[in-house]
Enzyme design. Structure first.
Site, PDB file in Angstrom:
ATOM      1  N   HIS A   1      -3.665  -5.012   0.394  1.00  0.00           N
ATOM      2  CA  HIS A   1      -3.081  -5.566   1.628  1.00  0.00           C
ATOM      3  C   HIS A   1      -3.143  -7.094   1.604  1.00  0.00           C
ATOM      4  CE1 HIS A   1      -2.895  -1.788   4.015  1.00  0.00           C
ATOM      5  NE2 HIS A   1      -3.796  -1.426   3.125  1.00  0.00           N
TER       6      HIS A   1
ATOM      7  N   GLU B   1      -1.623  -9.115   3.413  1.00  0.00           N
ATOM      8  CA  GLU B   1      -1.514  -9.673   4.773  1.00  0.00           C
ATOM      9  C   GLU B   1      -2.871 -10.044   5.377  1.00  0.00           C
ATOM     10  OE1 GLU B   1      -0.950  -6.544   3.887  1.00  0.00           O
ATOM     11  OE2 GLU B   1      -1.533  -5.103   5.437  1.00  0.00           O
TER      12      GLU B   1
ATOM     13  N   CYS C   1       0.830  -1.198   0.000  1.00  0.00           N
ATOM     14  CA  CYS C   1       0.000   0.000   0.000  1.00  0.00           C
ATOM     15  C   CYS C   1       0.872   1.259   0.000  1.00  0.00           C
ATOM     16  CB  CYS C   1      -0.994  -0.038   1.157  1.00  0.00           C
ATOM     17  SG  CYS C   1      -2.442   0.959   0.800  1.00  0.00           S
TER      18      CYS C   1
HETATM   19  N1  GLN Z   1      -2.122   6.648   2.700  1.00  0.00           N
HETATM   20  C1  GLN Z   1      -2.166   5.903   1.479  1.00  0.00           C
HETATM   21  C2  GLN Z   1      -3.506   6.050   0.787  1.00  0.00           C
HETATM   22  O1  GLN Z   1      -4.490   6.406   1.408  1.00  0.00           O
HETATM   23  C3  GLN Z   1      -1.839   4.439   1.723  1.00  0.00           C
HETATM   24  C4  GLN Z   1      -2.821   3.750   2.591  1.00  0.00           C
HETATM   25  C5  GLN Z   1      -2.327   2.464   3.198  1.00  0.00           C
HETATM   26  O2  GLN Z   1      -1.130   2.208   3.256  1.00  0.00           O
HETATM   27  N2  GLN Z   1      -3.238   1.653   3.705  1.00  0.00           N
HETATM   28  O3  GLN Z   1      -3.616   5.768  -0.379  1.00  0.00           O
END
Ligand code: GLN
Length: 544
Positions: free
Chosen positions: A510, A512, A384
């Site tokens: 994600h 995970e 992410c």
């Molecule tokens: N802050 C980033 C976004 O909103 C990444 C979010 C995250 O790592 N879950 O796109």
């Protein structure tokens, strides 16, 4: 009332952090392994509607379900143990309960009546508990009540449990109470009094515990069990010792040895059998008997907190077992990484994962770390924000786009290689408004990701507002960083890779959240494999 679904409530006494979630998940595992369709639900007594707006310092990781619910991290344990997806219905907070009661009041559903904690709030709690049971999908619903018995916030939940126990009747709803038996080293003794008091507190609310699970650092003697049974109105076999374990994945086995499952099934009027834990035990054997080890860096800004990257740490354990490799995780605070110390901090690592996150703090350290692993060919997995930082680093270093950044960090940046999603531009409310939950992703044939997954269409869970800016895609790809995974409808870039690097991949989602004991996530498995190979290649070089 007749019911086919049985309910087990898990309450906690004496102190918080006893691991109710692990006990609930372990019990569920043992019931599932005997053929009972089991799910777990968490009721959280705080007023936030969900934990999505909470800082990890407050509440650890926010876990995301397929249906896009931002939930308590215990739901992660439930999925990792049971390998069954959870949903919005599996996590309910006081905020959500009140929100729906107040909405009903505004719609006029209680017209003429005074709306009160009892019966309106307790009815809503009972309704939420039974949504899963009434779905017909489960034989047993385990409901974990957050907080500690005696807390003001927990009272409506305990009252709802009292009513449900009464309404559903004997054998249909039971209470498993988790407590602590402290060891006083000065006296050299285990003490039962705090447990007696917490059972009494529960009884003051009209709830009798059916089973006691006692957390302890030392074995409970027979006489302590007898004493607890006598003072707490439970049978001796319903006093279950839960001794500290070296891994949470041992807890189902320990609970089986203590007979938690058979006591619970007996109280529910259900038959018990020998659970089939073959896969679980095979996992434990691999986990405990690694053939070699690797050290991977986890770079983030909440690394001092055990719970902030819970799912990532557990995914490493699953992937380690799959590779028969012990994974040592070195947590490295991104705020303290800079160009001068990056080599010192990272050169010994076999792989680096740059973590998800929000906001500016620590991002330059993440970027310096990514530059180092890219140039030194160390396996890299960006998750992410970690993927977004990899794109920024590449744009700055290779495309020479000075000051390239994400508009999350700098609204007026000259080169917004990561930009806010179109659908997010008009959103002002913070709660539950990110791009959440499962979305499809098509993988480019022949890519690293395609090889890792072994299929060309995947679905993964998300939680973000910013995305790869497709206006820069041609330039970025021409310079060697390829986009290899896309949302089929919007073209949103889900995956980036550098084919000229042995193992460099960043994902907007994600992975995970979907790694479980019986289904370790392929990306984590492949990342640990690559780290292991890298570690072996380093050793070969040093021998030569
Ligand atoms: N802050 C980033 C976004 O909103 C990444 C979010 C995250 O790592 N879950 O796109």
């Amino acid at each position: 009332m007749t019911t086919t679904t049985k309910y087990v409530f898990v309450t906690g006494g004496v102190t918080s952090s006893l691991g109710k979630g692990i006990i609930a998940a372990s019990l569920a595992k043992l019931l599932q392994a005997q053929g009972y369709k089991t799910t777990i639900q968490k009721l959280d007594p705080y007023i936030n509607v969900d934990p999505g707006t909470l800082n990890p310092y407050e509440h650890g990781e926010c876990y995301v379900t397929d249906d896009g619910a931002e939930t308590d991290l215990d739901l992660g344990h439930y999925e990792r143990f049971l390998n069954v997806p959870t949903s919005q219905a599996n996590n309910v907070t006081t905020g959500r309960i009140y929100q729906s009661v107040i909405e009903k009041e505004r719609r006029g559903e209680f017209l003429g009546k005074t709306v009160q904690v009892i019966p309106h709030i307790t009815d809503e709690i009972k309704h939420r508990v039974q949504i899963l049971g009434n779905s017909g999908d489960y034989d047993i619903v385990i409901t974990e009540i957050g907080g500690t018995v005696g807390d003001i916030e927990s009272l409506p939940y305990i009252e709802a449990v009292r009513q449900l126990k009464w309404e559903l009747g004997e054998h249909n709803a039971i209470v498993v109470h988790l407590t602590l038996i402290p060891y006083l080293s000065a006296a050299g003794e285990l003490k039962t009094k705090p447990t007696q008091h917490s059972v009494k507190t529960l009884m003051e609310s009209g709830v009798q515990a059916d089973v006691l699970v006692c957390r302890t650092e030392h074995e409970l003697s027979e006489s302590i069990k007898v004493k607890l049974a006598r003072f707490c109105n439970v049978k001796k076999e319903a006093v279950i010792q839960s001794i500290d374990a070296s891994t949470i994945y041992d807890v189902p086995i320990l609970m089986l040895e203590e007979g938690l499952d058979s006591v619970v099934l007996d109280k529910l009027g259900l038959k018990s059998a020998t659970p089939n834990l073959d896969n679980w035990n095979a996992f434990l054997t691999r986990h405990k008997n690694p053939k070699s080890e690797v050290t991977v860096g986890l770079i983030g800004k909440y690394v001092e907190l055990q719970d902030s990257y819970k799912s990532i740490l557990e995914a490493f354990i699953h992937a380690g077992a799959a590779n028969e490799v012990k994974v040592n995780v070195e947590a490295i605070h991104s705020e303290y990484i800079n160009k001068d110390n990056v080599k010192l901090k990272l050169s010994h690592l076999d792989g680096v994962l740059v973590a998800p996150g929000f906001g500016e703090r620590g991002i330059e350290g993440k970027i310096d770390a990514i530059k180092y692993v890219r140039e030194n060919k160390i396996p890299f997995l960006g998750v992410c924000l970690g993927m977004q930082m990899a794109v920024i680093e590449f744009a700055r270093s290779i495309l020479r786009l000075k000051g390239a950044n994400s508009t999350e960090m700098d609204k007026t940046v000259a080169h917004p290689v990561i930009d806010i999603m179109e659908s997010q531009k008009t959103i002002t409310r913070k709660g539950g408004t990110m791009r959440l939950g499962s979305w499809a992703c098509n993988l480019e044939k022949g890519s690293l990701a395609h090889g890792v997954y072994g299929v060309s269409k995947i679905s993964e869970r998300h939680r973000h507002r910013y995305e790869y800016n497709n206006d820069y895609k041609d330039q970025i790809e021409a310079a060697g960083m390829m986009a290899t995974g896309f949302n089929p409808e919007t073209g949103l870039v889900e995956i980036i890779e550098i084919p000229d690097h042995p193992w460099f991949i960043g994902v907007q989602y994600h992975p995970e959240y979907k790694s479980t004991v019986s289904d370790p996530h392929p990306l984590f498995v492949a990342f640990i494999k690559a780290s292991h190979e890298y570690s072996k290649s380093k050793k070969n070089v040093s021998v030569a």
